[in-house]
Design a protein around this motif. Structure first.
Motif, short mmCIF file in Angstrom:
data_model
loop_
_atom_site.label_atom_id
_atom_site.label_comp_id
_atom_site.label_asym_id
_atom_site.label_seq_id
_atom_site.Cartn_x
_atom_site.Cartn_y
_atom_site.Cartn_z
N LYS A 138 5.74 -0.48 -9.11
CA LYS A 138 6.11 -0.70 -10.42
C LYS A 138 5.43 0.55 -11.38
O LYS A 138 6.33 1.22 -12.16
CB LYS A 138 5.54 -1.93 -11.02
N LYS A 139 4.30 0.97 -11.20
CA LYS A 139 3.96 2.08 -12.00
C LYS A 139 4.18 3.39 -11.47
O LYS A 139 4.54 4.52 -12.63
CB LYS A 139 2.16 2.05 -11.75
N GLY A 140 4.48 3.68 -10.31
CA GLY A 140 5.06 4.88 -9.91
C GLY A 140 6.38 5.07 -9.72
O GLY A 140 6.76 6.27 -9.74
N ALA A 141 7.27 3.95 -9.73
CA ALA A 141 8.39 4.18 -9.52
C ALA A 141 9.07 3.04 -10.38
O ALA A 141 9.09 3.04 -11.55
CB ALA A 141 8.82 4.24 -8.07
N THR A 142 9.81 2.06 -9.71
CA THR A 142 10.56 1.02 -10.58
C THR A 142 10.61 -0.23 -9.73
O THR A 142 10.75 0.05 -8.40
CB THR A 142 11.92 1.41 -11.10
N VAL A 167 5.85 8.42 -0.48
CA VAL A 167 6.88 7.76 -0.34
C VAL A 167 7.32 7.02 -1.63
O VAL A 167 8.42 6.90 -2.04
CB VAL A 167 6.84 6.67 0.76
N ILE A 168 6.49 6.70 -2.50
CA ILE A 168 6.77 6.05 -3.79
C ILE A 168 7.32 7.26 -4.61
O ILE A 168 8.45 6.93 -5.44
CB ILE A 168 5.53 5.43 -4.51
N LYS A 169 6.79 8.24 -4.62
CA LYS A 169 7.44 9.52 -5.47
C LYS A 169 8.82 9.76 -5.04
O LYS A 169 9.76 9.95 -5.79
CB LYS A 169 6.54 10.58 -5.66
N THR A 170 8.72 9.77 -3.61
CA THR A 170 10.38 10.06 -3.03
C THR A 170 11.31 9.07 -3.42
O THR A 170 12.59 8.98 -4.05
CB THR A 170 10.10 10.00 -1.70
N MET A 171 11.05 7.70 -3.33
CA MET A 171 11.56 6.75 -3.76
C MET A 171 12.07 6.73 -5.33
O MET A 171 13.52 6.63 -5.77
CB MET A 171 10.94 5.48 -4.03
N TRP A 172 11.42 7.30 -6.26
CA TRP A 172 11.48 7.44 -7.61
C TRP A 172 12.66 8.40 -7.95
O TRP A 172 13.67 8.65 -8.62
CB TRP A 172 10.17 7.49 -8.62
N ASP A 173 12.27 9.69 -7.16
CA ASP A 173 13.07 10.94 -7.19
C ASP A 173 14.46 10.37 -6.72
O ASP A 173 15.58 10.78 -7.35
CB ASP A 173 12.76 12.00 -6.31
N THR A 174 14.61 9.68 -5.78
CA THR A 174 15.66 9.19 -5.21
C THR A 174 16.43 8.42 -6.12
O THR A 174 17.64 8.27 -6.19
CB THR A 174 15.59 8.51 -3.64
N CYS A 223 18.77 -0.94 -4.54
CA CYS A 223 18.11 -1.85 -3.86
C CYS A 223 16.78 -1.38 -3.28
O CYS A 223 15.99 -2.22 -2.90
CB CYS A 223 19.14 -2.43 -2.59
N GLN A 224 16.77 -0.27 -3.03
CA GLN A 224 15.34 0.30 -2.37
C GLN A 224 14.29 -0.44 -3.75
O GLN A 224 13.02 -0.51 -3.13
CB GLN A 224 15.06 1.63 -2.45
N ALA A 225 14.67 -0.39 -4.77
CA ALA A 225 13.53 -1.02 -5.72
C ALA A 225 13.27 -2.62 -5.62
O ALA A 225 12.32 -2.89 -5.93
CB ALA A 225 13.80 -0.80 -6.97
N GLU A 226 14.31 -3.23 -5.02
CA GLU A 226 14.22 -4.44 -4.67
C GLU A 226 13.70 -4.85 -3.30
O GLU A 226 12.45 -5.11 -2.81
CB GLU A 226 15.44 -5.32 -5.13
N ILE A 227 14.68 -4.84 -2.42
CA ILE A 227 14.45 -5.19 -0.87
C ILE A 227 13.22 -4.15 -0.46
O ILE A 227 12.45 -4.46 0.41
CB ILE A 227 15.52 -5.22 -0.02
N GLY A 228 13.53 -3.00 -0.83
CA GLY A 228 12.38 -1.83 -0.26
C GLY A 228 10.98 -2.27 -0.54
O GLY A 228 10.19 -2.22 0.10
N VAL A 229 10.91 -2.51 -2.03
CA VAL A 229 9.55 -2.73 -2.30
C VAL A 229 8.81 -4.23 -1.75
O VAL A 229 7.81 -4.24 -1.37
CB VAL A 229 9.47 -2.90 -3.99
#
Ligand code: SF4
Length: 496
Positions: A364-368, A462-469, A376-382
């Motif tokens: 949550k702090k590094g991405a969303t 990977v958290i940064k990558t998720m946020w960039d994505t 959905c990477q932010a839901e199922i992925g997390v």
């Protein structure tokens, strides 16, 4: 439309920022796991909480009794998929001061019919006004506010012709932020081990010699005594397992018009094959007596995840973990651990949920955690990453192996889009929880068999990558139902 124009003018003065991660934001295990009602944390639980906060603020200002009219404006993703996600229902329940933790979900239909038929609403359970949800809740399909796609504004008119407008953002996982409010202002507590990144977490583990869950518990002690935390975490598990059990014993079709048939009940019956049971504990024994073949266990993990998300789609009581759309992953993996890894000890259950929550809060702090921000990477992925780390630690893995497991789980969810058909949290959402759970178990097993020294990708990377994505992702794939499966499966539902 008058109400909408008023707000549009006001929002011209609003300064946009999408970067809302604050230094050392304090997030508790009970922020990550919240007891509530399905089907969506951002579109149901968040708006519900926002409505409660709005009427509460009117009450605090002694203005509740002066209200003569109320409009609710829904923007962006809340407008586009709000009908399918029950946003209007949640708002009406919240305005009436019903609580998502305790409200009897069996009463939802009756309560909504009452408001619709009478065209009256009792604000905060105290003050009756005229209210017709068909007119007074506006879905502004083509409008968005700049801060976040999930925005809603309450506009109250008073006897003296005054108006007051409050805008809230449902920023994912049931978290709500009022316009102008600092995100962590409600949770201002000094933690002994402040953590923003997985490197911070590892630092505290190395420095203290503690496991991840022990570091988390020390931080939780800043909010309340340890005994209370343990009881409340076990209560979270109680609601999760009741949800699994209920979902495995409920037949029929899911609401919303897609005619999706519930499958957990059918699968449960096949797997149990006539073995007798009367309650959760005897059901657990019956399932454990069925062997340990790969297919048998795989079917059970899917069954657990399907059960929770079928309940979620039916406006049932679930635990947001860390969202409702992904509410099945963590219970499924924890139920798998209890049933098939041979450990039903309460200490392990607490350990699992504490570790999972810390991984979720780092995301949550590094991405969303918001599908409207990151797909959905932010839901199922997390949720898969959370479950993977927790399972790894419970299975005896090191802290670095736990983080490696979280990294692997997210790495293979990167780019996952959100495209729910008809705006309902059903297809692809329900099955997707089975995938998240299985990937979590696979990621954990891979990490347990690996040496983290040789890992090429860190959890923070990977958290940064998720946020960039997330930033690069087309907005069609961010909980709008404007792309993907939602436009390729022909349906003629009004929500579309
Ligand atoms: S597709 Fe994923 S993110 Fe979108 S509503 Fe379904 S579970 Fe949530």
């Amino acid at each position: 439309m008058k109400a909408a124009c008023y707000i549009r003018a006001a929002s011209l003065f609003y300064i946009c920022t999408n970067h809302f991660h604050l230094p050392h934001e304090a997030i508790s295990v009970f922020d990550m796991f919240k007891i509530g009602v399905g089907p969506s944390s951002s579109h149901t639980l968040g708006p519900w909480r926002a409505a409660q906060r709005f009427t509460n603020s009117l009450l605090q200002q002694n203005r509740l009794q002066e209200v003569i009219a109320l409009n609710v404006l829904l923007y962006g993703s809340l407008a586009k998929t709000g009908k399918g996600h029950g946003t209007d229902i949640a708002i009406q329940l919240g305005l009436g001061a019903e609580d998502p933790v305790t409200f009897d979900v069996e009463q939802i239909t009756a309560k909504m019919n009452d408001i619709m038929d009478m065209k009256k609403m009792v604000l905060h359970g105290l003050h009756e006004i005229d209210f017709d949800p068909r007119e007074d809740i506006e879905f502004l399909m083509s409008e968005s506010l700049p801060y976040h796609p999930n925005a809603l504004t309450f506009l109250a008119s008073f006897k003296n012709n005054d108006q007051v407008a409050e805008t809230y953002y449902s920023i994912g996982g049931g978290f709500v932020k009022k316009e102008g409010e600092k995100e962590n202002s409600l949770n201002a507590v000094q933690l002994p081990f402040p953590i923003n990144t997985s490197e911070d977490l590892l630092h505290w583990c190395r420095k203290t010699g503690m496991n991840i869950y022990e570091v988390v518990m020390e931080n939780e002690n800043a909010w309340r005594p340890e005994k209370e935390t343990k009881e409340a975490v076990l209560n979270i598990w109680r609601v999760m397992k009741e949800c699994i059990y209920r979902g495995c014993h409920s037949r029929g079709e899911l609401p919303g018009g897609l005619h999706v048939k519930r499958r957990a009940d059918h699968l449960n019956k096949k797997l149990i094959a006539g073995k007798p049971y009367d309650d959760y504990n005897s059901w657990l024994k019956a399932m454990q007596s069925g062997g340990n073949s790969f297919n048998y266990i795989l079917d059970w993990v899917s069954c657990f995840a399907l059960a929770v998300n079928e309940e979620n789609a039916s406006f049932g009581r679930v635990v947001t973990a860390p969202t409702n759309g992904a509410a099945g992953v963590i219970p499924a993996v924890l139920q798998y651990y209890i049933a098939f890894c041979g450990d039903n000890h309460t200490d392990k259950i607490i350990q699992f949920l504490l570790t999972a929550s810390e991984i979720g809060s780092i995301f949550k702090k590094g991405a969303t955690l918001s599908a409207a921000m990151g797909g959905c990477q932010a839901e199922i992925g997390v949720s898969s990453a959370m479950a993977a780390a927790a399972l790894t630690e419970c299975m005896g893995g090191t802290q670095r192996q736990a983080m490696m497991a979280a990294e692997i789980a997210m790495e293979h969810h990167l780019g996952l889009t959100c495209d729910p058909i008809a705006g309902l949290v059903q297809v692809p959402c329900i099955e997707r929880n089975t995938m998240g759970a299985i990937k979590a178990i696979t990621a954990s097993q891979l990490a347990l068999q690996s040496t983290p020294d040789f890992a090429k990708v860190s959890l923070d990377a990977v958290i940064k990558t998720m946020w960039d994505t997330a930033l690069d992702m087309n907005s069609k794939y961010k909980e709008t139902s404007d792309g993907g499966l939602a436009v390729n499966i022909p349906l003629s539902l009004p929500e579309c």
